[in-house]
Write a protein that holds these residues in place. Structure first.
Motif, PDB file in Angstrom:
ATOM      1  N   ASP A  48       1.007  -1.182   0.052  1.00 25.92           N
ATOM      2  CA  ASP A  48      -0.095  -0.123   0.064  1.00 25.92           C
ATOM      3  C   ASP A  48       0.962   1.362  -0.172  1.00 25.92           C
ATOM      4  O   ASP A  48       0.463   2.167  -0.693  1.00 25.92           O
ATOM      5  CB  ASP A  48      -0.897   0.107   1.386  1.00 25.92           C
ATOM      6  CG  ASP A  48      -2.031  -1.103   1.137  1.00 25.92           C
ATOM      7  OD1 ASP A  48      -2.193  -1.823   0.066  1.00 25.92           O
ATOM      8  OD2 ASP A  48      -2.240  -1.582   2.461  1.00 25.92           O
ATOM      9  N   ALA A  49       1.927   1.386   0.782  1.00 26.13           N
ATOM     10  CA  ALA A  49       2.901   2.464   0.995  1.00 26.13           C
ATOM     11  C   ALA A  49       3.337   2.809  -0.316  1.00 26.13           C
ATOM     12  O   ALA A  49       3.966   3.889  -0.514  1.00 26.13           O
ATOM     13  CB  ALA A  49       3.723   2.377   2.332  1.00 26.13           C
ATOM     14  N   PRO A  68      -4.927   6.492  10.024  1.00 27.02           N
ATOM     15  CA  PRO A  68      -3.872   5.630   9.332  1.00 27.02           C
ATOM     16  C   PRO A  68      -2.520   5.172   9.943  1.00 27.02           C
ATOM     17  O   PRO A  68      -1.751   6.048  10.503  1.00 27.02           O
ATOM     18  CB  PRO A  68      -3.610   6.168   7.810  1.00 27.02           C
ATOM     19  CG  PRO A  68      -3.670   7.756   8.367  1.00 27.02           C
ATOM     20  CD  PRO A  68      -4.578   7.646   9.501  1.00 27.02           C
ATOM     21  N   VAL A  69      -2.050   4.080   9.868  1.00 23.45           N
ATOM     22  CA  VAL A  69      -0.916   3.618  10.267  1.00 23.45           C
ATOM     23  C   VAL A  69       0.025   2.615   9.428  1.00 23.45           C
ATOM     24  O   VAL A  69      -1.017   2.080   8.614  1.00 23.45           O
ATOM     25  CB  VAL A  69      -0.696   2.827  11.670  1.00 23.45           C
ATOM     26  CG1 VAL A  69      -1.602   3.844  12.775  1.00 23.45           C
ATOM     27  CG2 VAL A  69      -1.480   1.504  11.737  1.00 23.45           C
ATOM     28  N   GLU A  70       1.209   2.597   9.586  1.00 27.39           N
ATOM     29  CA  GLU A  70       1.895   1.570   8.560  1.00 27.39           C
ATOM     30  C   GLU A  70       2.498   0.278   9.270  1.00 27.39           C
ATOM     31  O   GLU A  70       2.901   0.513  10.483  1.00 27.39           O
ATOM     32  CB  GLU A  70       3.125   2.051   7.772  1.00 27.39           C
ATOM     33  CG  GLU A  70       2.406   3.258   6.802  1.00 27.39           C
ATOM     34  CD  GLU A  70       3.510   3.978   6.211  1.00 27.39           C
ATOM     35  OE1 GLU A  70       4.544   3.261   5.557  1.00 27.39           O
ATOM     36  OE2 GLU A  70       3.615   5.239   5.889  1.00 27.39           O
ATOM     37  N   GLY A  74       2.252  -8.227   6.714  1.00 31.68           N
ATOM     38  CA  GLY A  74       0.874  -8.541   6.392  1.00 31.68           C
ATOM     39  C   GLY A  74       0.977  -7.724   4.938  1.00 31.68           C
ATOM     40  O   GLY A  74       1.997  -7.212   4.417  1.00 31.68           O
ATOM     41  N   GLY A  75      -0.246  -7.812   4.364  1.00 31.15           N
ATOM     42  CA  GLY A  75      -0.438  -7.418   2.740  1.00 31.15           C
ATOM     43  C   GLY A  75      -1.087  -5.990   2.777  1.00 31.15           C
ATOM     44  O   GLY A  75      -0.530  -4.932   3.113  1.00 31.15           O
ATOM     45  N   ARG A  76      -2.465  -6.058   2.578  1.00 35.67           N
ATOM     46  CA  ARG A  76      -3.204  -4.849   2.324  1.00 35.67           C
ATOM     47  C   ARG A  76      -3.707  -4.094   3.548  1.00 35.67           C
ATOM     48  O   ARG A  76      -3.752  -4.913   4.532  1.00 35.67           O
ATOM     49  CB  ARG A  76      -3.964  -5.104   0.923  1.00 35.67           C
ATOM     50  CG  ARG A  76      -3.547  -5.421  -0.067  1.00 35.67           C
ATOM     51  CD  ARG A  76      -2.543  -4.426  -0.849  1.00 35.67           C
ATOM     52  NE  ARG A  76      -2.445  -4.632  -2.283  1.00 35.67           N
ATOM     53  CZ  ARG A  76      -1.484  -3.500  -2.878  1.00 35.67           C
ATOM     54  NH1 ARG A  76      -1.483  -2.326  -2.568  1.00 35.67           N
ATOM     55  NH2 ARG A  76      -1.540  -3.891  -4.209  1.00 35.67           N
TER      56      ARG A  76
END
Length: 245
Positions: A48-49, A68-70, A74-76
């Protein structure tokens, strides 16, 4: 085995708890389990990033009421409403190249049995165009749980999410977020324990998932934010005792 319960006061502090759990396992060689309800947020994955409109997706998340956090595993994107249950299990490694499939299978089976205990006959797999698509998902009237894994020198982290309720709210937020990321998504693919007519008490779900992940291991319980630890209750009483939020 260490068992961590509860969540830290802030999102950043809470994420640090799991990161430190992984580091501690790598250093000490002791496994750990944590099952809890994270703060309200949308956790974006590395893919995503790298998306062209990642900033747009984060703005959409905020507009939907999710910070929102990163994340590094994991994936999406995955949404947590505050009642969504997260789980994390760390295991020591002597060789980073081996055991990944076994860890995935063992953790997925434990979560599946936990869902069975709360009245959801979950099966391996997921509907098309699900959130955070992966090979180790569990579904029943929609995707309910997913599992991811991160491996580093000395330890592995197997973690994931169980959607307890709020499937409609999660679907409503992820729909425009996935659109911004240009990722196929079907809002109706989001399931939950509640949608499957199981016991949708987040504390009950967390307690049962914890019990199945710990298994027969001798455990000590540590409450997040406290320095003291206590001997874990018996296997029978753990299932009845709610995890702290």
């Amino acid at each position: 085995m260490r068992v961590l319960r509860g969540r830290a006061p802030t999102r950043d502090e809470d994420r640090t708890v799991t990161a430190e759990m992984l580091a501690d396992t790598a250093e000490s060689g002791e496994s750990a389990v944590r099952v809890w309800t994270p703060h309200r947020q949308v956790a974006f994955g590395r893919r995503d990033a790298r998306a062209d409109d990642f900033d747009v997706a984060k703005s959409v998340a905020r507009a939907c009421g999710f910070e929102p956090v990163e994340r590094s595993v994991g994936g999406r994107a995955v949404a947590y409403t505050g009642t969504t249950v997260a789980f994390a299990r760390t295991v020591p490694l002597s060789d980073m190249r081996t055991g990944m499939e076994e860890r995935y299978v063992e953790t997925t089976r434990a979560v599946q049995r936990a869902l069975w205990r709360v009245g959801v006959p979950a099966q391996r797999g997921e509907p098309p165009r699900s959130f955070c698509a992966g090979d180790y998902s569990l579904q029943w009237n929609g995707k309910i749980a997913g599992v991811a894994q991160r491996v580093q020198s000395g330890a592995a982290l197997v973690s994931g999410v169980v959607v307890v309720d709020d499937h409609g709210e999660i679907a409503g937020a992820l729909d425009p977020i996935y659109a911004a990321l240009d990722v196929p998504f079907d809002p109706d693919s989001v399931g939950s324990v509640a949608r499957a007519e199981g016991d949708a008490d987040p504390e009950r779900v967390a307690a049962v998932v914890e019990e199945l992940l710990v298994g027969d291991a001798s455990a000590t319980v540590e409450v997040v934010g406290r320095d003291d630890a206590e001997t874990a209750p018996s296997k029978a009483s753990r299932a009845a005792e709610p995890a702290e939020d």
